[in-house]
Design a protein around this motif. Structure first.
Motif, PDB file in Angstrom:
ATOM      1  N   GLU A  74     -11.150  -6.092   0.699  1.00  0.00           N
ATOM      2  CA  GLU A  74     -10.103  -6.811  -0.032  1.00  0.00           C
ATOM      3  C   GLU A  74      -8.793  -6.802   0.758  1.00  0.00           C
ATOM      4  OE1 GLU A  74      -7.569  -5.982  -4.105  1.00  0.00           O
ATOM      5  OE2 GLU A  74      -9.731  -5.595  -4.133  1.00  0.00           O
ATOM      6  N   HIS A  75      -8.491  -5.671   1.371  1.00  0.00           N
ATOM      7  CA  HIS A  75      -7.243  -5.562   2.126  1.00  0.00           C
ATOM      8  C   HIS A  75      -7.324  -6.347   3.439  1.00  0.00           C
ATOM      9  CE1 HIS A  75      -7.121  -2.172  -0.670  1.00  0.00           C
ATOM     10  NE2 HIS A  75      -5.809  -2.273  -0.592  1.00  0.00           N
ATOM     11  N   THR A  76      -8.500  -6.358   4.054  1.00  0.00           N
ATOM     12  CA  THR A  76      -8.665  -7.132   5.278  1.00  0.00           C
ATOM     13  C   THR A  76      -8.479  -8.622   5.005  1.00  0.00           C
ATOM     14  OG1 THR A  76     -10.212  -5.483   6.145  1.00  0.00           O
ATOM     15  CG2 THR A  76     -10.231  -7.656   7.191  1.00  0.00           C
ATOM     16  N   LEU A  77      -9.061  -9.089   3.919  1.00  0.00           N
ATOM     17  CA  LEU A  77      -8.915 -10.496   3.565  1.00  0.00           C
ATOM     18  C   LEU A  77      -7.458 -10.830   3.257  1.00  0.00           C
ATOM     19  CD1 LEU A  77     -10.466 -13.122   3.231  1.00  0.00           C
ATOM     20  CD2 LEU A  77     -10.824 -12.526   0.820  1.00  0.00           C
ATOM     21  N   ALA A  78      -6.753  -9.891   2.609  1.00  0.00           N
ATOM     22  CA  ALA A  78      -5.342 -10.113   2.298  1.00  0.00           C
ATOM     23  C   ALA A  78      -4.522 -10.263   3.576  1.00  0.00           C
ATOM     24  CB  ALA A  78      -4.803  -8.967   1.448  1.00  0.00           C
ATOM     25  N   ILE A  79      -4.864  -9.498   4.595  1.00  0.00           N
ATOM     26  CA  ILE A  79      -4.149  -9.610   5.866  1.00  0.00           C
ATOM     27  C   ILE A  79      -4.400 -10.972   6.502  1.00  0.00           C
ATOM     28  CG2 ILE A  79      -4.063  -8.727   8.242  1.00  0.00           C
ATOM     29  CD1 ILE A  79      -4.540  -5.929   7.068  1.00  0.00           C
ATOM     30  N   THR A  80      -5.653 -11.425   6.486  1.00  0.00           N
ATOM     31  CA  THR A  80      -5.943 -12.741   7.077  1.00  0.00           C
ATOM     32  C   THR A  80      -5.196 -13.852   6.340  1.00  0.00           C
ATOM     33  OG1 THR A  80      -7.920 -13.224   5.731  1.00  0.00           O
ATOM     34  CG2 THR A  80      -8.247 -11.942   7.758  1.00  0.00           C
TER      35      THR A  80
ATOM     36  N   VAL B 238      -9.438   6.385  -1.905  1.00  0.00           N
ATOM     37  CA  VAL B 238      -9.165   6.053  -0.511  1.00  0.00           C
ATOM     38  C   VAL B 238      -7.675   5.747  -0.392  1.00  0.00           C
ATOM     39  CG1 VAL B 238      -9.707   4.559   1.445  1.00  0.00           C
ATOM     40  CG2 VAL B 238     -11.469   5.082  -0.255  1.00  0.00           C
ATOM     41  N   ARG B 239      -6.950   6.607   0.330  1.00  0.00           N
ATOM     42  CA  ARG B 239      -5.509   6.453   0.486  1.00  0.00           C
ATOM     43  C   ARG B 239      -5.169   6.351   1.968  1.00  0.00           C
ATOM     44  NH1 ARG B 239      -6.064  10.991  -2.318  1.00  0.00           N
ATOM     45  NH2 ARG B 239      -4.994  12.251  -0.746  1.00  0.00           N
ATOM     46  N   THR B 240      -4.547   5.255   2.339  1.00  0.00           N
ATOM     47  CA  THR B 240      -4.069   5.097   3.706  1.00  0.00           C
ATOM     48  C   THR B 240      -3.075   3.945   3.726  1.00  0.00           C
ATOM     49  OG1 THR B 240      -4.726   4.908   6.037  1.00  0.00           O
ATOM     50  CG2 THR B 240      -5.888   3.508   4.468  1.00  0.00           C
ATOM     51  N   GLU B 241      -2.607   3.610   4.902  1.00  0.00           N
ATOM     52  CA  GLU B 241      -1.719   2.464   5.063  1.00  0.00           C
ATOM     53  C   GLU B 241      -2.149   1.698   6.293  1.00  0.00           C
ATOM     54  OE1 GLU B 241       2.707   2.487   6.356  1.00  0.00           O
ATOM     55  OE2 GLU B 241       2.781   2.463   4.159  1.00  0.00           O
TER      56      GLU B 241
ATOM     57  N   ILE C 180       0.685  -2.468   4.489  1.00  0.00           N
ATOM     58  CA  ILE C 180      -0.127  -2.640   3.286  1.00  0.00           C
ATOM     59  C   ILE C 180      -0.644  -1.276   2.858  1.00  0.00           C
ATOM     60  CG2 ILE C 180      -2.238  -3.662   2.346  1.00  0.00           C
ATOM     61  CD1 ILE C 180      -1.870  -5.964   4.278  1.00  0.00           C
ATOM     62  N   THR C 181      -0.283  -0.876   1.645  1.00  0.00           N
ATOM     63  CA  THR C 181      -0.736   0.406   1.112  1.00  0.00           C
ATOM     64  C   THR C 181      -2.130   0.252   0.527  1.00  0.00           C
ATOM     65  OG1 THR C 181       1.525   1.102   0.597  1.00  0.00           O
ATOM     66  CG2 THR C 181      -0.254   2.229  -0.563  1.00  0.00           C
ATOM     67  N   VAL C 182      -3.019   1.141   0.939  1.00  0.00           N
ATOM     68  CA  VAL C 182      -4.394   1.155   0.435  1.00  0.00           C
ATOM     69  C   VAL C 182      -4.537   2.322  -0.532  1.00  0.00           C
ATOM     70  CG1 VAL C 182      -6.832   1.395   1.061  1.00  0.00           C
ATOM     71  CG2 VAL C 182      -5.266   0.151   2.582  1.00  0.00           C
ATOM     72  N   ASN C 183      -4.951   2.029  -1.752  1.00  0.00           N
ATOM     73  CA  ASN C 183      -5.164   3.075  -2.764  1.00  0.00           C
ATOM     74  C   ASN C 183      -6.318   2.606  -3.640  1.00  0.00           C
ATOM     75  OD1 ASN C 183      -5.013   5.042  -4.767  1.00  0.00           O
ATOM     76  ND2 ASN C 183      -2.789   5.168  -4.634  1.00  0.00           N
ATOM     77  N   ILE C 184      -7.527   2.993  -3.271  1.00  0.00           N
ATOM     78  CA  ILE C 184      -8.742   2.475  -3.907  1.00  0.00           C
ATOM     79  C   ILE C 184      -9.408   3.596  -4.702  1.00  0.00           C
ATOM     80  CG2 ILE C 184     -11.005   1.434  -3.509  1.00  0.00           C
ATOM     81  CD1 ILE C 184      -9.860   0.371  -0.838  1.00  0.00           C
ATOM     82  N   GLU C 185      -9.562   3.387  -5.990  1.00  0.00           N
ATOM     83  CA  GLU C 185     -10.223   4.371  -6.837  1.00  0.00           C
ATOM     84  C   GLU C 185     -11.698   4.472  -6.470  1.00  0.00           C
ATOM     85  OE1 GLU C 185      -8.902   6.333  -9.054  1.00  0.00           O
ATOM     86  OE2 GLU C 185      -6.860   5.509  -8.935  1.00  0.00           O
ATOM     87  N   GLY C 186     -12.153   5.694  -6.302  1.00  0.00           N
ATOM     88  CA  GLY C 186     -13.542   5.908  -5.907  1.00  0.00           C
ATOM     89  C   GLY C 186     -14.535   5.433  -6.929  1.00  0.00           C
ATOM     90  N   SER C 187     -14.131   5.415  -8.184  1.00  0.00           N
ATOM     91  CA  SER C 187     -15.065   5.012  -9.239  1.00  0.00           C
ATOM     92  C   SER C 187     -15.437   3.540  -9.142  1.00  0.00           C
ATOM     93  CB  SER C 187     -14.447   5.288 -10.610  1.00  0.00           C
ATOM     94  OG  SER C 187     -13.230   4.565 -10.760  1.00  0.00           O
ATOM     95  N   ARG C 188     -14.672   2.783  -8.345  1.00  0.00           N
ATOM     96  CA  ARG C 188     -14.947   1.349  -8.232  1.00  0.00           C
ATOM     97  C   ARG C 188     -16.144   1.054  -7.340  1.00  0.00           C
ATOM     98  NH1 ARG C 188      -9.574  -1.489  -6.396  1.00  0.00           N
ATOM     99  NH2 ARG C 188     -11.100  -3.134  -6.019  1.00  0.00           N
TER     100      ARG C 188
END
Length: 286
Positions: free
Chosen positions: A34-40, A273-276, A214-222
């Motif tokens: 999702e974040h990769t697509l947002a960057i494109t 998943v937490r990163t930037e 871009i801040t990445v914060n993805i809940e593992g339950s997803r």
């Protein structure tokens, strides 16, 4: 994450062609899709590019995001790993886009680059910091691009974090201590990690038109993939930090990595998943 020569895994070593390393790249692509697509979608393209080059393509995370974003484009995917490129070609066939993908096996630290055409867009995700001579590579990309073409550099701010700060219960703060040890290791072995690519791009003749964090914060339950991604990432990190950790921390890490044990990271329901990610968009204006 790649060198356009072999990828460097979270253990800091060059990845060679095996299913385990390709699998972690595939998980990285799935979890961060999702974040990769947002960057494109953010890229300041003037018109839809016809020819794209993906430098350090790995197993194709960027390649397929770009093909989806620009449905008329053709992508030349470049990596040093024959195994990764084979996996990318298999995915392209499965998705019915093989006619839009060309793969090139090459080490772009070599002085003579292979013929990559005259692309309108060059994409380098988690690859530039692994280059032994990134300034040389930046100048090569500048000369490669069509006039007015765009160069997108995407970098992660280190390896993702997955555990709460108070985890695991027997060694709170373990992951942060692992990251501190990993950062020391990579400061020595991967000196360009965490670099500010804006000035470097300007020195190579580009006009930097945008920078975005871009801040990445993805809940593992997803996604079940998050657990596998966390496991694979920490398994690879272990190799670079084992000698720097206390006996107690190493034992706690091994309990997390024991997929058959009750403390396995795969059993946790609190993973995130937490990163930037930072992206620089630079144009060839001459």
């Amino acid at each position: 994450m790649t060198h356009v020569h072999p990828r460097i895994s979270p253990d800091g070593h060059h990845q060679h062609d095996n299913d385990g390393q390709a699998e972690i790249l595939d998980l990285d692509a799935e979890v961060l899709a999702e974040h990769t697509l947002a960057i494109t979608q953010w890229l300041p393209v003037r018109e839809s590019p016809g020819q794209i080059v993906d430098l350090g393509c790995g197993t194709g995370a960027g390649t397929f995001a770009l093909l989806e974003r620009f449905p008329e484009a053709h992508v030349t995917a470049v990596d040093a790993s024959s195994g990764h490129l084979q996996r990318l070609r298999e995915k392209a066939r499965a998705r019915g886009v093989e006619e839009r993908v060309r793969t090139v096996q090459a080490d772009l630290d070599e002085p003579d680059w292979p013929g990559l055409g005259t692309p309108d867009l060059v994409w380098a995700s988690a690859s530039m910091h692994h280059m032994a001579h990134p300034d040389h590579a930046l100048r090569n990309v500048h000369d490669l691009l069509a006039p007015g073409g765009l160069f997108a550099v995407v970098e992660l701010s280190g390896f993702p974090r997955f555990l709460p700060e108070n985890a695991p219960e027997d060694r709170p703060g373990l992951e942060e201590r692992c990251h501190e040890a990993s950062d020391r290791f990579h400061a020595e072995h991967v000196p360009h990690r965490g670099a500010d690519w804006g000035p470097k791009l300007a020195e190579a003749g580009f006009t930097v038109e945008g920078e975005r964090a871009i801040t990445v914060n993805i809940e593992g339950s997803r996604s079940e993939a998050v657990g596998a991604y966390a496991l694979g990432s920490l398994q690879r990190m272990r190799h670079s930090v084992a000698d720097a950790l206390s006996t107690e921390d190493l034992a706690a890490l091994d309990r997390l990595l024991d997929t058959h044990g009750s403390h396995s990271i795969l059993h946790r329901e609190d993973l995130v998943v937490r990163t930037e990610r930072t992206v620089w968009a630079a144009r060839r204006t001459d």
